[in-house]
Write a protein that holds these residues in place. Sequence first.
Motif, PDB file in Angstrom:
ATOM      1  N   ASP A   1       9.730  -2.674  13.400  1.00 47.83           N
ATOM      2  CA  ASP A   1       9.677  -3.874  12.284  1.00 47.83           C
ATOM      3  C   ASP A   1       8.811  -3.278  10.781  1.00 47.83           C
ATOM      4  N   ALA A   2       8.451  -1.966  10.811  1.00 50.83           N
ATOM      5  CA  ALA A   2       8.420  -1.749  10.131  1.00 50.83           C
ATOM      6  C   ALA A   2       9.859  -1.115   9.122  1.00 50.83           C
ATOM      7  N   ALA A   3      10.565  -0.647   9.919  1.00 51.12           N
ATOM      8  CA  ALA A   3      12.250  -0.394   9.399  1.00 51.12           C
ATOM      9  C   ALA A   3      12.745  -1.317   8.223  1.00 51.12           C
ATOM     10  N   ARG A   4      11.882  -2.355   8.523  1.00 53.93           N
ATOM     11  CA  ARG A   4      12.764  -3.298   7.637  1.00 53.93           C
ATOM     12  C   ARG A   4      12.693  -3.359   6.164  1.00 53.93           C
ATOM     13  N   THR A   5      10.722  -2.668   6.425  1.00 55.62           N
ATOM     14  CA  THR A   5      10.119  -3.208   4.771  1.00 55.62           C
ATOM     15  C   THR A   5      10.432  -2.638   3.878  1.00 55.62           C
ATOM     16  N   PRO A   6      10.741  -2.937   2.486  1.00 55.12           N
ATOM     17  CA  PRO A   6      11.440  -1.991   1.389  1.00 55.12           C
ATOM     18  C   PRO A   6      11.126  -0.786   1.137  1.00 55.12           C
ATOM     19  N   ARG A   7      10.069  -0.403   1.436  1.00 54.49           N
ATOM     20  CA  ARG A   7       9.080   0.869   1.274  1.00 54.49           C
ATOM     21  C   ARG A   7       9.926   1.693   1.855  1.00 54.49           C
TER      22      ARG A   7
ATOM     23  N   PHE B   1      12.757  11.628  -4.979  1.00 58.16           N
ATOM     24  CA  PHE B   1      12.770  10.157  -4.070  1.00 58.16           C
ATOM     25  C   PHE B   1      12.148   9.393  -4.930  1.00 58.16           C
ATOM     26  N   CYS B   2      10.747  10.319  -5.767  1.00 57.25           N
ATOM     27  CA  CYS B   2       9.808   9.591  -6.732  1.00 57.25           C
ATOM     28  C   CYS B   2      10.971   9.033  -8.256  1.00 57.25           C
ATOM     29  N   GLU B   3      11.426   9.870  -7.998  1.00 55.18           N
ATOM     30  CA  GLU B   3      12.488  10.106  -9.721  1.00 55.18           C
ATOM     31  C   GLU B   3      13.009   8.377  -9.116  1.00 55.18           C
ATOM     32  N   ARG B   4      13.657   8.170  -8.143  1.00 49.48           N
ATOM     33  CA  ARG B   4      14.526   6.953  -7.713  1.00 49.48           C
ATOM     34  C   ARG B   4      13.988   6.294  -7.463  1.00 49.48           C
ATOM     35  N   HIS B   5      12.067   6.341  -6.595  1.00 55.53           N
ATOM     36  CA  HIS B   5      10.949   5.227  -6.512  1.00 55.53           C
ATOM     37  C   HIS B   5       9.742   4.888  -7.312  1.00 55.53           C
ATOM     38  N   PRO B   6       9.716   4.897  -8.653  1.00 62.10           N
ATOM     39  CA  PRO B   6       8.420   5.459  -9.210  1.00 62.10           C
ATOM     40  C   PRO B   6       7.108   4.025  -8.385  1.00 62.10           C
ATOM     41  N   ASP B   7       7.873   2.741  -7.914  1.00 65.18           N
ATOM     42  CA  ASP B   7       7.136   2.258  -8.231  1.00 65.18           C
ATOM     43  C   ASP B   7       6.351   2.676  -5.890  1.00 65.18           C
ATOM     44  N   ILE B   8       6.742   3.511  -5.600  1.00 67.10           N
ATOM     45  CA  ILE B   8       6.295   3.414  -3.645  1.00 67.10           C
ATOM     46  C   ILE B   8       5.354   4.635  -4.185  1.00 67.10           C
ATOM     47  N   ASP B   9       3.719   4.554  -3.732  1.00 63.53           N
ATOM     48  CA  ASP B   9       3.415   5.062  -3.613  1.00 63.53           C
ATOM     49  C   ASP B   9       3.152   6.073  -1.982  1.00 63.53           C
ATOM     50  N   ILE B  10       4.151   7.225  -2.534  1.00 66.75           N
ATOM     51  CA  ILE B  10       4.269   8.086  -0.693  1.00 66.75           C
ATOM     52  C   ILE B  10       3.459   9.598  -1.118  1.00 66.75           C
ATOM     53  N   ARG B  11       2.596   9.470   0.156  1.00 64.20           N
ATOM     54  CA  ARG B  11       1.944  10.516   0.801  1.00 64.20           C
ATOM     55  C   ARG B  11       2.425  11.782   1.493  1.00 64.20           C
TER      56      ARG B  11
ATOM     57  N   GLY C   1       0.520  -1.541   0.113  1.00 64.81           N
ATOM     58  CA  GLY C   1       0.258  -0.061  -0.091  1.00 64.81           C
ATOM     59  C   GLY C   1       0.774   1.568  -0.474  1.00 64.81           C
ATOM     60  N   PRO C   2       0.140   2.771   0.041  1.00 64.76           N
ATOM     61  CA  PRO C   2       1.119   3.349   0.280  1.00 64.76           C
ATOM     62  C   PRO C   2       1.794   3.903   1.547  1.00 64.76           C
ATOM     63  N   LEU C   3       2.870   4.543   0.945  1.00 64.43           N
ATOM     64  CA  LEU C   3       3.664   4.789   2.286  1.00 64.43           C
ATOM     65  C   LEU C   3       3.784   6.482   2.587  1.00 64.43           C
ATOM     66  N   SER C   4       3.033   6.110   3.681  1.00 57.32           N
ATOM     67  CA  SER C   4       2.278   7.515   4.457  1.00 57.32           C
ATOM     68  C   SER C   4       3.213   8.560   5.247  1.00 57.32           C
ATOM     69  N   VAL C   5       3.889   9.706   5.074  1.00 55.85           N
ATOM     70  CA  VAL C   5       4.584   9.475   5.861  1.00 55.85           C
ATOM     71  C   VAL C   5       4.211  11.284   6.893  1.00 55.85           C
ATOM     72  N   VAL C   6       4.292  11.179   7.539  1.00 53.42           N
ATOM     73  CA  VAL C   6       3.514  12.923   8.166  1.00 53.42           C
ATOM     74  C   VAL C   6       4.278  13.667   9.094  1.00 53.42           C
ATOM     75  N   ALA C   7       4.916  14.456   8.918  1.00 49.77           N
ATOM     76  CA  ALA C   7       5.008  15.502   9.638  1.00 49.77           C
ATOM     77  C   ALA C   7       5.110  16.838  10.194  1.00 49.77           C
ATOM     78  N   GLU C   8       5.893  17.587  11.030  1.00 48.80           N
ATOM     79  CA  GLU C   8       4.997  18.530  11.783  1.00 48.80           C
ATOM     80  C   GLU C   8       5.679  19.735  10.325  1.00 48.80           C
ATOM     81  N   ALA C   9       4.428  20.649  10.126  1.00 47.10           N
ATOM     82  CA  ALA C   9       3.973  21.433   8.716  1.00 47.10           C
ATOM     83  C   ALA C   9       5.259  21.914   8.374  1.00 47.10           C
ATOM     84  N   SER C  10       5.902  22.772   8.917  1.00 44.77           N
ATOM     85  CA  SER C  10       6.909  23.760   8.523  1.00 44.77           C
ATOM     86  C   SER C  10       8.498  22.517   8.093  1.00 44.77           C
ATOM     87  N   PHE C  11       8.609  21.570   8.302  1.00 44.26           N
ATOM     88  CA  PHE C  11       8.990  20.034   7.861  1.00 44.26           C
ATOM     89  C   PHE C  11       8.933  20.169   6.378  1.00 44.26           C
ATOM     90  N   ALA C  12       7.381  19.395   6.575  1.00 44.85           N
ATOM     91  CA  ALA C  12       6.583  18.376   5.872  1.00 44.85           C
ATOM     92  C   ALA C  12       6.851  20.165   4.304  1.00 44.85           C
TER      93      ALA C  12
END
Length: 299
Positions: free
Chosen positions: A266-272, A113-123, A91-102
């Motif tokens: 355990d999520a840190a070991r997943t490919p995405r 990141f998207c150019e390197r990993h076009p198969d990862i649906d990052i949000r 599924g999608p990779l969801s990244v939540v960050a403090e507003a200014s960092f995002a």
Amino acid sequence: MIENPPLNALAAFEAAARLGSFTRAGEELCVTQAAISQHIRHLEDYLGVPLFTRRSPGVRLTPDGERYFQAVSGALEALRRESARLRRGVGPLSVVAEASFANRWLAPRLSRFCERHPDIDIRIAPHPGHPALGPEADVIVRRDMPPTSGLFVLPLPRERLFPAFSPEYLRERGGEWRNDRLLRSPQSGEQAWDAWFRAAGMASARRYGPLYQFTYMALAAAAEGRGAVLAGSLLAVEDLRAGRLAALRSPSIPVERRYTAACLADAARTPRVSAFFAWMREELDRDRAEFPDCFPDAD
């Protein structure tokens, strides 16, 4: 072979026991109160013991029901945790960050990141306060991360604060920028400006401009030529690289509050997720190599 208890009935029982009401259990599970009542009757018939004492309003667990609730709730929670662990790899990779960092770190460089990993649906989702890991967040980035077991954490480089402005503004105003209205943000208000002027050995008589609710708003105003802002290393680097901001990087003053990126261990070991953290490290290494004076206290 012993027959397994009906799973739908177990879910209905757990919700009714936790909420103390067949009606509220039905609302949570999106079924009618009558359906919950029927599931409970079937489960009691299967077990051969009553699980609830019916009363008005609500229901109360019998002693057998109390013991059974402890077993069922623990089993369902273990099932939810294991299901979530397995689903983290898809599924999608969801990244939540403090507003200014995002806004100032993630968004301007996310295309790499998207150019390197076009198969990862990052949000990417900004969060104005303290985001937390949960069903909608695989990775969080925030300041002041408390020590928490079961997490993989990546502390980001310690930051410095220095004056930044649009290149055109600096060319037009020169040293007179110090006498203009100084932009303020939660990260760089009057106390931070006072500390910077002391470090620069300059007098403290100044005028202040608008106080922006978020740091990214003050940085955007500075990039548009509206004045000078005290910019933090991490949030300013991509604007410096792109020429949207110019800066006086010496002297600078330290930022006490530190950003950390984190995910469940355990999520840190997943490919995405591992791909995202590897990309973050590369971006941070690039920042430090290109702007070493912005990160003099790297550790």
